[in-house]
Design a protein around this motif. Sequence first.
Motif, PDB file in Angstrom:
ATOM      1  N   ALA A 181       0.839  -1.206   0.000  1.00 32.66           N
ATOM      2  CA  ALA A 181       0.000   0.000   0.000  1.00 32.66           C
ATOM      3  C   ALA A 181       0.870   1.249   0.000  1.00 32.66           C
ATOM      4  CB  ALA A 181      -0.928  -0.008   1.212  1.00 32.66           C
ATOM      5  N   LEU A 182       1.957   1.214   0.768  1.00 31.35           N
ATOM      6  CA  LEU A 182       2.870   2.355   0.821  1.00 31.35           C
ATOM      7  C   LEU A 182       3.494   2.614  -0.538  1.00 31.35           C
ATOM      8  CD1 LEU A 182       4.475   4.521   2.305  1.00 31.35           C
ATOM      9  CD2 LEU A 182       6.141   2.766   2.941  1.00 31.35           C
ATOM     10  N   GLY A 183       3.986   1.552  -1.190  1.00 31.59           N
ATOM     11  CA  GLY A 183       4.623   1.715  -2.501  1.00 31.59           C
ATOM     12  C   GLY A 183       3.664   2.256  -3.546  1.00 31.59           C
ATOM     13  N   LEU A 184       2.462   1.690  -3.601  1.00 33.86           N
ATOM     14  CA  LEU A 184       1.466   2.133  -4.586  1.00 33.86           C
ATOM     15  C   LEU A 184       1.024   3.568  -4.334  1.00 33.86           C
ATOM     16  CD1 LEU A 184      -0.804  -1.048  -4.803  1.00 33.86           C
ATOM     17  CD2 LEU A 184       0.826  -0.252  -6.517  1.00 33.86           C
ATOM     18  N   SER A 185       0.736   3.886  -3.075  1.00 32.62           N
ATOM     19  CA  SER A 185       0.246   5.225  -2.750  1.00 32.62           C
ATOM     20  C   SER A 185       1.322   6.273  -2.974  1.00 32.62           C
ATOM     21  CB  SER A 185      -0.240   5.285  -1.306  1.00 32.62           C
ATOM     22  OG  SER A 185       0.836   5.091  -0.401  1.00 32.62           O
ATOM     23  N   LEU A 186       2.565   5.928  -2.691  1.00 30.89           N
ATOM     24  CA  LEU A 186       3.649   6.892  -2.856  1.00 30.89           C
ATOM     25  C   LEU A 186       3.829   7.267  -4.318  1.00 30.89           C
ATOM     26  CD1 LEU A 186       5.711   8.469  -1.240  1.00 30.89           C
ATOM     27  CD2 LEU A 186       7.345   6.619  -1.600  1.00 30.89           C
ATOM     28  N   MET A 187       3.707   6.286  -5.217  1.00 30.56           N
ATOM     29  CA  MET A 187       3.804   6.582  -6.649  1.00 30.56           C
ATOM     30  C   MET A 187       2.709   7.551  -7.072  1.00 30.56           C
ATOM     31  SD  MET A 187       4.821   3.058  -8.633  1.00 30.56           S
ATOM     32  CE  MET A 187       3.368   2.160  -8.099  1.00 30.56           C
ATOM     33  N   VAL A 188       1.507   7.300  -6.584  1.00 26.64           N
ATOM     34  CA  VAL A 188       0.369   8.151  -6.927  1.00 26.64           C
ATOM     35  C   VAL A 188       0.556   9.554  -6.357  1.00 26.64           C
ATOM     36  CG1 VAL A 188      -2.108   8.490  -6.576  1.00 26.64           C
ATOM     37  CG2 VAL A 188      -1.238   6.220  -7.100  1.00 26.64           C
ATOM     38  N   VAL A 189       1.004   9.636  -5.111  1.00 26.84           N
ATOM     39  CA  VAL A 189       1.168  10.928  -4.439  1.00 26.84           C
ATOM     40  C   VAL A 189       2.235  11.776  -5.125  1.00 26.84           C
ATOM     41  CG1 VAL A 189       1.993  12.017  -2.315  1.00 26.84           C
ATOM     42  CG2 VAL A 189       0.302  10.193  -2.196  1.00 26.84           C
ATOM     43  N   VAL A 190       3.356  11.155  -5.472  1.00 26.51           N
ATOM     44  CA  VAL A 190       4.435  11.896  -6.150  1.00 26.51           C
ATOM     45  C   VAL A 190       3.944  12.444  -7.487  1.00 26.51           C
ATOM     46  CG1 VAL A 190       6.680  11.673  -7.287  1.00 26.51           C
ATOM     47  CG2 VAL A 190       6.317  10.665  -5.026  1.00 26.51           C
TER      48      VAL A 190
END
Length: 249
Positions: A181-190
Amino acid sequence: MKDNLMQIINLMKNKEKRKIKDGKVKRFTIHFQIFHWGYALAYFTLYLSGLAMYTEFFDWLYVLFGGPATARIIHRVAAVIFIIMPIYMLIFDRKSMALWLKSAFKWGKHDIKYLMNFPFDMFGFKTKNPPQDFISGGEKLNSLMQIATFFMFVASGIVMWFPGYFPGWVIDWSYPMHNIALGLSLMVVVGHIYLSSANPSSKASLEGMTTGWVSEDYAKHHHTNWYDDVVEEEKKLEAENKDNHPKGA
């Protein structure tokens, strides 16, 4: 006299409902803005405090939180805020929440075409996109990813917080789920931060989340379908204003 007073009151109410004024279009309510920034603050607090607990490489981040014990407390407080923000919207602004969710889950050919153009848009190339809804195809994908990772974070986080209530295999799965979840969300947030603050074609959208309003030109070109709906609403209000105009005024 009473009829004229009621007509004046209706005129004032309609004026408050107006979504197009002085070349600007009302895009987000104050509640949606609070939801967005509260959610963002909670996310980044969770991210930074979580990194410190994730690996010794980020131990230096503990300085920001006053030590490991305080970092754990802050992480849990931020987690509660993270969970509360969508609930806040459901209580105070269900209409805006429903509009966002409806648009996020409603896909058509125009959204697929937008996504095909998205790589060019992202790097500042001019493209001709089909008319978009309240949120564009790219924003729909962003929204769906945020929704999915939200539930992944919450489900795995609750298990990690209260391990005594769950079987071992659930606990074992909660950690990789949290990391994914962290990896996926971080890509989206960036990508979201870049597009809303640096990309020439879309950075005007940041104004909508800071003031609630965007330029009419931006709305017309980036969210044409939604803008057309707003224009229709404005026409209806204009008609009501004429009907409610006090006699003799």
